[in-house]
Design an enzyme around this catalytic site. Structure first.
Site, mmCIF file in Angstrom:
data_model
loop_
_atom_site.group_PDB
_atom_site.id
_atom_site.type_symbol
_atom_site.label_atom_id
_atom_site.label_comp_id
_atom_site.label_asym_id
_atom_site.label_seq_id
_atom_site.Cartn_x
_atom_site.Cartn_y
_atom_site.Cartn_z
ATOM 1 N N LEU A 92 -4.446 -23.363 8.677
ATOM 2 C CA LEU A 92 -5.553 -22.957 9.535
ATOM 3 C C LEU A 92 -5.054 -22.125 10.715
ATOM 4 O O LEU A 92 -3.999 -22.424 11.290
ATOM 5 C CB LEU A 92 -6.298 -24.182 10.060
ATOM 6 C CG LEU A 92 -7.043 -25.037 9.027
ATOM 7 C CD1 LEU A 92 -7.592 -26.294 9.685
ATOM 8 C CD2 LEU A 92 -8.176 -24.231 8.388
ATOM 9 N N ASN A 94 -9.703 -5.536 3.753
ATOM 10 C CA ASN A 94 -8.675 -6.342 3.080
ATOM 11 C C ASN A 94 -8.283 -5.742 1.738
ATOM 12 O O ASN A 94 -8.953 -5.947 0.729
ATOM 13 C CB ASN A 94 -9.168 -7.777 2.918
ATOM 14 C CG ASN A 94 -9.273 -8.483 4.257
ATOM 15 O OD1 ASN A 94 -10.189 -8.213 5.031
ATOM 16 N ND2 ASN A 94 -8.326 -9.350 4.552
ATOM 17 N N TYR A 124 -1.155 -10.039 16.408
ATOM 18 C CA TYR A 124 -1.096 -8.964 15.414
ATOM 19 C C TYR A 124 -2.213 -7.956 15.642
ATOM 20 O O TYR A 124 -1.965 -6.739 15.735
ATOM 21 C CB TYR A 124 -1.190 -9.538 14.003
ATOM 22 C CG TYR A 124 -1.494 -8.488 12.959
ATOM 23 C CD1 TYR A 124 -0.562 -7.495 12.649
ATOM 24 C CD2 TYR A 124 -2.716 -8.471 12.288
ATOM 25 C CE1 TYR A 124 -0.842 -6.523 11.701
ATOM 26 C CE2 TYR A 124 -3.008 -7.505 11.343
ATOM 27 C CZ TYR A 124 -2.068 -6.532 11.047
ATOM 28 O OH TYR A 124 -2.357 -5.573 10.113
ATOM 29 N N LEU A 164 2.371 4.120 7.655
ATOM 30 C CA LEU A 164 1.974 2.778 7.219
ATOM 31 C C LEU A 164 2.924 1.694 7.710
ATOM 32 O O LEU A 164 2.618 0.511 7.584
ATOM 33 C CB LEU A 164 1.886 2.704 5.696
ATOM 34 C CG LEU A 164 0.666 3.373 5.060
ATOM 35 C CD1 LEU A 164 0.867 4.870 4.881
ATOM 36 C CD2 LEU A 164 0.321 2.738 3.725
ATOM 37 N N ALA A 165 4.088 2.066 8.232
ATOM 38 C CA ALA A 165 5.057 1.072 8.658
ATOM 39 C C ALA A 165 4.478 0.212 9.776
ATOM 40 O O ALA A 165 3.952 0.725 10.760
ATOM 41 C CB ALA A 165 6.339 1.748 9.136
ATOM 42 N N ILE A 184 0.841 -1.199 0.000
ATOM 43 C CA ILE A 184 0.000 0.000 0.000
ATOM 44 C C ILE A 184 0.878 1.252 0.000
ATOM 45 O O ILE A 184 0.581 2.231 -0.690
ATOM 46 C CB ILE A 184 -0.949 0.017 1.212
ATOM 47 C CG1 ILE A 184 -1.863 -1.217 1.203
ATOM 48 C CG2 ILE A 184 -1.787 1.291 1.222
ATOM 49 C CD1 ILE A 184 -2.757 -1.344 2.426
ATOM 50 N N ILE A 205 3.495 -6.912 9.771
ATOM 51 C CA ILE A 205 2.210 -7.445 9.345
ATOM 52 C C ILE A 205 2.272 -8.972 9.273
ATOM 53 O O ILE A 205 3.324 -9.570 9.432
ATOM 54 C CB ILE A 205 1.793 -6.871 7.984
ATOM 55 C CG1 ILE A 205 2.871 -7.156 6.938
ATOM 56 C CG2 ILE A 205 1.538 -5.383 8.084
ATOM 57 C CD1 ILE A 205 2.507 -6.714 5.537
ATOM 58 N N LYS A 251 -2.115 -3.912 16.806
ATOM 59 C CA LYS A 251 -2.698 -2.824 16.026
ATOM 60 C C LYS A 251 -3.752 -2.054 16.836
ATOM 61 O O LYS A 251 -3.881 -0.839 16.686
ATOM 62 C CB LYS A 251 -3.299 -3.367 14.734
ATOM 63 C CG LYS A 251 -2.257 -3.889 13.748
ATOM 64 C CD LYS A 251 -1.277 -2.815 13.300
ATOM 65 C CE LYS A 251 -1.912 -1.806 12.372
ATOM 66 N NZ LYS A 251 -0.930 -0.794 11.884
#
Length: 332
Positions: free
Chosen positions: A278, A183, A154, A86-87, A19, A90, A158
């Site tokens: 999964l 997404n 994660y 944006l860093a 992005i 992820i 955030k």
């Protein structure tokens, strides 16, 4: 009236990412002077921003560094009108193995960026969140008032980063907006995400596509639409101190998505669930569907690329760049 970016110096952290690099392109097209903060690599690989770094008259200045380094961030922010943060570290699967790394980069890194923006009195900070902070939808579509659910390390990191950014609005009146993409997909996305994972397998000639759970639904937004959302919110005073979703308001299951990608690619394959892919049962997010009312009504933003068109564009890009992928390997 939208911002005239000509003559404005902006910082994009995470600028070499999927992005981030798309946002850099859009800012350059609009006339901005861009500082691109990228993670230092001693082997001098320049990625998707290479064309800017090889041009002596480029409107893009590369700053190598890490958002975990407060001093480096402070220097990068100095003199900037707008900062797009944006860093981030992820990828959900790796967060199960290294949660502390996510806290250091995502929470501490965001504190460093917010503090630098406060010290240098930037006009606007756009902090990047993720729809993963909502967890499985309790109500749908998901508005920004939906409860936050840390279903993975994660997403927990955030959530912490979002709250750190917003705390600077409440405590210090820092002009910050939390941008919450659903997404995002499109050219340049890495194989850790489901769409390039499927397409890389298809274009490598696989007859069997291996995926995790096929039943979860997601709201997929094409990357140029997400990037344009950042610019729209950079000019939206109503969004100060708020979180704003960027999503299409359309959901599709992973299984149906795989079928659509098989069609888009022109290949033939069957889809099977791979237990190795999964998530832990309590960590799987079963449904994400965006309510984008705030983005539409506050900032005048709306997505323009349909899912079908976006999948075709992405399929062509993956086919042309198959050398960037390892289709037979599960990328965490």
């Amino acid at each position: 009236m939208s911002i005239n970016w000509n003559g404005r110096t902006v910082l994009v952290t995470g600028a070499e990412g999927f992005i981030g690099s798309t946002l850099v392109d859009l800012l350059v097209d609009r006339g901005a002077t861009v500082r691109a903060m990228v993670h230092y690599k001693p082997y001098a690989e320049k990625g998707f921003l290479a064309r800017y770094f090889d041009d002596p008259h480029s409107p893009v200045e590369m700053i190598a560094g890490d958002v975990g380094d407060a001093g480096r961030v402070m220097d990068a922010v100095a003199g900037c009108d707008t900062v797009f943060h944006l860093a981030a570290l992820i990828g959900i699967p790796y967060s199960y193995d290294a949660p502390g790394a996510y806290v250091r980069t995502n929470v501490v890194g965001t504190e460093n960026v917010a503090e630098a923006c406060r010290r240098h009195a930037v006009r606007r900070l756009l902090h990047t969140s993720t729809s993963e902070v909502y967890g499985t939808a309790q109500t749908a579509p998901i508005s920004e008032t939906h409860p936050l659910q840390p279903q993975s390390p994660y997403s927990a990191s955030k959530i912490g980063a979002d709250m750190m950014a917003l705390s600077h609005w409440h405590a210090f009146e820092l002009p910050v907006t939390v941008v919450r993409p659903f997404n995002t997909y499109g050219p340049r996305q890495s194989a850790r995400a489901v769409i390039p994972t499927i397409l890389a397998q298809l274009h490598a000639g696989a007859e069997t596509i291996r995926l995790g759970s096929l039943t979860p639904t997601r709201d997929f937004t094409y990357v140029t639409d997400t990037a344009s959302g950042f610019l729209a919110l950079a000019d939206c005073d109503r969004a100060l101190g708020e979180s704003v979703n960027l999503g299409t308001g359309r959901e599709i299951s992973v299984g149906d998505l795989a079928a659509a990608l098989i069609t888009a690619s022109g290949r033939e394959a069957r889809v099977v669930a791979d237990p190795a892919r999964l998530r832990p049962s309590g960590s799987e997010v079963e449904r994400l569907l965006s309510d984008n009312t705030r983005a539409r009504e506050w900032a005048g933003w709306q997505p323009h690329v349909s899912l079908e068109d976006g999948l075709r564009r992405t399929s062509r890009w993956v086919a042309e760049n198959i050398h960037l992928f390892s289709p037979g390997r599960y990328q965490v």
